[in-house]
Design a protein around this motif. Structure first.
Motif, PDB file in Angstrom:
ATOM      1  N   ILE A 186      35.242 -26.907 -15.608  1.00 16.88           N
ATOM      2  CA  ILE A 186      35.010 -26.745 -16.881  1.00 16.88           C
ATOM      3  C   ILE A 186      35.062 -25.179 -17.148  1.00 16.88           C
ATOM      4  CG2 ILE A 186      33.145 -26.850 -18.776  1.00 16.88           C
ATOM      5  CD1 ILE A 186      32.160 -29.247 -16.798  1.00 16.88           C
ATOM      6  N   GLY A 187      35.938 -24.626 -17.876  1.00 11.74           N
ATOM      7  CA  GLY A 187      36.249 -23.211 -17.995  1.00 11.74           C
ATOM      8  C   GLY A 187      36.191 -22.719 -19.398  1.00 11.74           C
ATOM      9  N   HIS A 188      35.547 -21.478 -19.411  1.00 10.37           N
ATOM     10  CA  HIS A 188      35.312 -20.992 -20.904  1.00 10.37           C
ATOM     11  C   HIS A 188      36.394 -19.713 -20.835  1.00 10.37           C
ATOM     12  CE1 HIS A 188      33.382 -18.015 -23.850  1.00 10.37           C
ATOM     13  NE2 HIS A 188      33.638 -18.930 -24.489  1.00 10.37           N
ATOM     14  N   SER A 189      37.058 -19.448 -21.983  1.00 12.51           N
ATOM     15  CA  SER A 189      37.702 -18.236 -22.323  1.00 12.51           C
ATOM     16  C   SER A 189      39.036 -18.012 -21.338  1.00 12.51           C
ATOM     17  CB  SER A 189      37.045 -17.113 -22.426  1.00 12.51           C
ATOM     18  OG  SER A 189      37.470 -15.846 -23.052  1.00 12.51           O
ATOM     19  N   LEU A 190      38.942 -17.001 -20.567  1.00 13.70           N
ATOM     20  CA  LEU A 190      39.974 -16.766 -19.398  1.00 13.70           C
ATOM     21  C   LEU A 190      39.540 -17.950 -18.159  1.00 13.70           C
ATOM     22  CD1 LEU A 190      40.060 -13.295 -18.440  1.00 13.70           C
ATOM     23  CD2 LEU A 190      41.777 -14.473 -19.662  1.00 13.70           C
ATOM     24  N   GLY A 191      38.264 -18.427 -18.017  1.00 12.32           N
ATOM     25  CA  GLY A 191      37.983 -19.333 -17.138  1.00 12.32           C
ATOM     26  C   GLY A 191      38.874 -20.669 -17.362  1.00 12.32           C
ATOM     27  N   ALA A 192      39.095 -20.902 -18.565  1.00 11.93           N
ATOM     28  CA  ALA A 192      39.984 -22.144 -18.926  1.00 11.93           C
ATOM     29  C   ALA A 192      41.327 -22.027 -18.236  1.00 11.93           C
ATOM     30  CB  ALA A 192      40.091 -22.103 -20.438  1.00 11.93           C
TER      31      ALA A 192
ATOM     32  N   THR B 194      32.373 -34.296  -8.783  1.00 10.47           N
ATOM     33  CA  THR B 194      32.239 -32.852  -8.697  1.00 10.47           C
ATOM     34  C   THR B 194      32.478 -32.196  -9.960  1.00 10.47           C
ATOM     35  OG1 THR B 194      32.614 -32.600  -6.207  1.00 10.47           O
ATOM     36  CG2 THR B 194      32.718 -30.801  -7.481  1.00 10.47           C
ATOM     37  N   LYS B 195      31.568 -31.416 -10.499  1.00 10.60           N
ATOM     38  CA  LYS B 195      31.944 -30.591 -11.732  1.00 10.60           C
ATOM     39  C   LYS B 195      31.965 -29.208 -11.211  1.00 10.60           C
ATOM     40  CE  LYS B 195      31.377 -34.455 -14.016  1.00 10.60           C
ATOM     41  NZ  LYS B 195      32.338 -34.836 -14.568  1.00 10.60           N
ATOM     42  N   VAL B 196      33.075 -28.267 -11.793  1.00 13.03           N
ATOM     43  CA  VAL B 196      33.140 -26.996 -11.236  1.00 13.03           C
ATOM     44  C   VAL B 196      33.064 -26.044 -12.798  1.00 13.03           C
ATOM     45  CG1 VAL B 196      34.521 -25.144 -10.284  1.00 13.03           C
ATOM     46  CG2 VAL B 196      34.547 -27.559  -9.591  1.00 13.03           C
ATOM     47  N   ILE B 197      32.174 -25.207 -12.775  1.00 14.01           N
ATOM     48  CA  ILE B 197      31.784 -24.334 -14.153  1.00 14.01           C
ATOM     49  C   ILE B 197      32.511 -23.006 -13.646  1.00 14.01           C
ATOM     50  CG2 ILE B 197      30.123 -23.258 -15.638  1.00 14.01           C
ATOM     51  CD1 ILE B 197      28.380 -25.387 -14.900  1.00 14.01           C
ATOM     52  N   ILE B 198      33.246 -22.352 -14.739  1.00 13.31           N
ATOM     53  CA  ILE B 198      34.093 -21.387 -14.331  1.00 13.31           C
ATOM     54  C   ILE B 198      33.892 -20.519 -15.560  1.00 13.31           C
ATOM     55  CG2 ILE B 198      36.432 -20.092 -13.750  1.00 13.31           C
ATOM     56  CD1 ILE B 198      37.225 -23.114 -13.219  1.00 13.31           C
ATOM     57  N   HIS B 199      33.131 -19.190 -15.426  1.00 15.44           N
ATOM     58  CA  HIS B 199      32.794 -18.150 -16.541  1.00 15.44           C
ATOM     59  C   HIS B 199      34.409 -17.458 -16.858  1.00 15.44           C
ATOM     60  CE1 HIS B 199      32.946 -14.626 -14.084  1.00 15.44           C
ATOM     61  NE2 HIS B 199      32.120 -15.452 -13.159  1.00 15.44           N
ATOM     62  N   GLY B 200      34.333 -16.527 -17.961  1.00 12.83           N
ATOM     63  CA  GLY B 200      35.436 -16.065 -18.483  1.00 12.83           C
ATOM     64  C   GLY B 200      35.325 -14.415 -18.184  1.00 12.83           C
ATOM     65  N   PHE B 201      35.832 -13.822 -19.457  1.00 14.90           N
ATOM     66  CA  PHE B 201      35.883 -12.385 -19.296  1.00 14.90           C
ATOM     67  C   PHE B 201      34.618 -11.859 -19.581  1.00 14.90           C
ATOM     68  CE2 PHE B 201      37.324  -8.355 -21.856  1.00 14.90           C
ATOM     69  CZ  PHE B 201      37.467  -7.598 -20.793  1.00 14.90           C
ATOM     70  N   ILE B 202      34.213 -10.665 -18.906  1.00 14.34           N
ATOM     71  CA  ILE B 202      32.880  -9.976 -19.305  1.00 14.34           C
ATOM     72  C   ILE B 202      31.810 -10.757 -18.746  1.00 14.34           C
ATOM     73  CG2 ILE B 202      31.785  -8.170 -20.131  1.00 14.34           C
ATOM     74  CD1 ILE B 202      34.157  -7.298 -21.570  1.00 14.34           C
TER      75      ILE B 202
END
Length: 512
Positions: free
Chosen positions: A201-207, A122-130
């Motif tokens: 897998i998180g970017h910016s705040l998502g990390a 399972t891969k989970v993608i998490i976006h960040g701020f705005i």
């Protein structure tokens, strides 16, 4: 002045009876504890109230203790917005439904073996701020993951919490992490999903959101942090940010670590088992101000959204592009463990011995690096790599992955040669794959001393494969009128004398 202003604001927030609420940050008083007594306010304004706790039904509770505060790094802490405001949603994609996602939630008939296949990773993608899951990069990453592997891909939609002011958004990540951890633990307990098969897998705040989640899911497999956000996280204790204890394997790609005062949005501080710094992790090729004329072309090709991202946060989103490119790329993003980027560029960290952590692969295929062969990641701690930095160089456009070469030029010292000369040097390498033109002085003119060896690391899309037919060197002497010693007139000899040229291509020890 900045510190004084912060102190004044915080004193007003904590001391004034009319300003106990979060004011314009929180007009409905959602972000404060329910029972606050003015008399109990501490004298030092940045210290929190003791035992500030808020519970969220089946998800558990959150508190704000003294360790969440820092006068400079994190001067203001508030509670998340209510669950119904953030409205966290989980959208599942598989190869059976690659385009139409299915909304899932714990304790629901929507979660069945026919929809969520627990035997698959399972891969989970998490976006960040705005940001939202409607962003182009989220779809691109989801498509690449499904194209490369037969996996479950879950998108975390927390747009309702990522769009407020940054301070509020950082607080909201903690509640979204409770939501995500509750879902993952439900899948583990009820559908026999293995925690070690989960990759966040998180970017910016998502990390950092991924890090909070990992601390709540025992034995979580892997977290990839894509340029974790710096403000309110850098310099804070491990439990406040992403850190190696959050998963069995935590890898981080830093691409915008200039510092927030220089409009760098990402952390420069290592916060994983493997921290990668492509192009020194600060300025990415193709993101220079000089590239802004390309914005109209980006609007035509990718749309207004992508163009605005490139204009405002080109370095910050480069981590996303590098990771997406790494999923299906046949070119390995080989990175080198080194004490500094300068030493890396001078070729001092080019050796990669078998069984060591001197080099590894950045991106999606990190776990296929030679060091991982015959290794159970869930049982290995990778303590020896924590705090280390891995460097590599990339191209300025997709495909970003380039082959890495170390070129050493042994300079001759005939009697007619000057002690040193200054200028620009290029190499033209003829191979079966064509002619490679390489700039050996990309940072500007260099001073070369005859009788010594000049070494530099360069990259190129082409793979020489150890087959070189011919090398030609182009030397251009550089005179600077502001530096009289560089002037070479009349009887001065401005030639560069080369004895030998050595070229090494970076490869893993297991490759012949």
């Amino acid at each position: 002045m900045f510190i004084s202003t912060c102190l004044f604001i915080l004193v007003m927030l904590y001391v004034s009876p009319n300003n106990v609420d979060a004011g314009i940050l929180d007009p409905f008083n959602w972000a404060r504890s329910d029972n606050i007594e003015i008399a109990s306010l501490p004298f030092i304004p940045w210290l929190p109230f003791e035992n500030e706790t808020r519970c969220y039904d089946e998800l558990g509770c959150l508190n704000i203790t003294r360790s969440w505060f820092h006068l400079i790094n994190r001067p203001l802490n508030i509670f998340p917005l209510p669950r119904f405001v953030i409205n966290t949603r989980f959208i599942l994609y598989t190869r059976a439904n690659p385009n139409e996602g299915a909304a899932i939630r714990p304790n629901s008939e929507s979660l069945t073996d026919t929809i969520f296949q627990s035997e698959k990773k399972t891969k989970v993608i998490i976006h960040g701020f705005i940001d939202t899951i409607l962003a182009n990069w989220v779809k691109d990453m989801k498509d690449e993951l499904l194209k490369h592997d037969d996996v479950n891909v879950i998108l975390v939609d927390w747009a309702g919490g990522s769009l407020p002011l940054y301070t509020q958004a950082t607080a909201n990540t903690r509640l979204v992490a409770l939501e995500l951890a509750y879902l993952l633990n439900y899948l583990i307990e009820n559908l026999d999903m293995k925690a070690e098969d989960v990759h966040l897998i998180g970017h910016s705040l998502g990390a950092h959101l991924a890090g909070y989640t990992g601390s709540l899911v025992p034995n979580l497999g892997r977290i990839t942090g894509l340029d974790p956000a710096e403000p309110y996280f850098q310099g804070m204790p491990p439990h406040v940010r992403l850190d190696p204890s959050d998963a069995n394997l935590v890898d981080v790609i830093h691409t915008d670590g200039k510092g927030i005062l220089l409009l760098g949005y990402g952390m420069s501080q290592p916060c994983g088992h493997f921290d990668f710094y492509p192009n020194n992790g600060k300025e990415q090729p193709g993101c220079e101000i000089a590239q802004t004329p390309l914005i109209p072309l980006t609007v035509i090709k990718k749309g207004l959204e992508e163009a605005s991202r490139v204009l405002v946060a080109c370095n910050h989103i480069r981590s996303i592009k590098l990771f997406i490119d790494s999923i299906g790329s046949q070119c390995p993003y080989i990175a080198h463990q080194c004490s500094s980027y300068k030493d890396f560029m001078n070729g001092k960290c080019f050796i990669c011995k078998p069984g060591t952590t001197q080099c590894t692969i950045m991106g999606y295929h990190l776990d296929s690096s030679p060091m991982f062969e015959e290794t159970d990641i869930s049982k290995r701690q990778f303590v020896e790599t924590i705090g280390s930095k891995y460097y590599l160089n990339t191209g300025k456009e997709n495909p970003f992955c380039h082959r890495t070469y170390r070129i050493s030029i042994e300079l001759a010292k005939p009697s007619i040669a000057e002690t040193w000369v200054q200028g620009f040097l290029k190499a033209f390498i003829l191979s079966p794959n064509g002619i490679m033109q390489i700039d050996l002085t990309p940072s500007g003119d260099v001073k070369l001393e005859h009788g010594t060896t000049y070494t530099t690391v360069v990259t190129h899309p082409a793979d020489l494969g150890g087959n070189i037919k011919k090398i030609e060197m182009n030397w251009e002497y550089d005179m600077n009128v502001l530096e009289p010693r560089t002037l070479c007139l009349l009887w001065c000899n401005d030639h560069l004398y080369i004895k030998k040229v050595y070229i090494d291509e970076m490869e893993f020890p297991s490759r012949e």
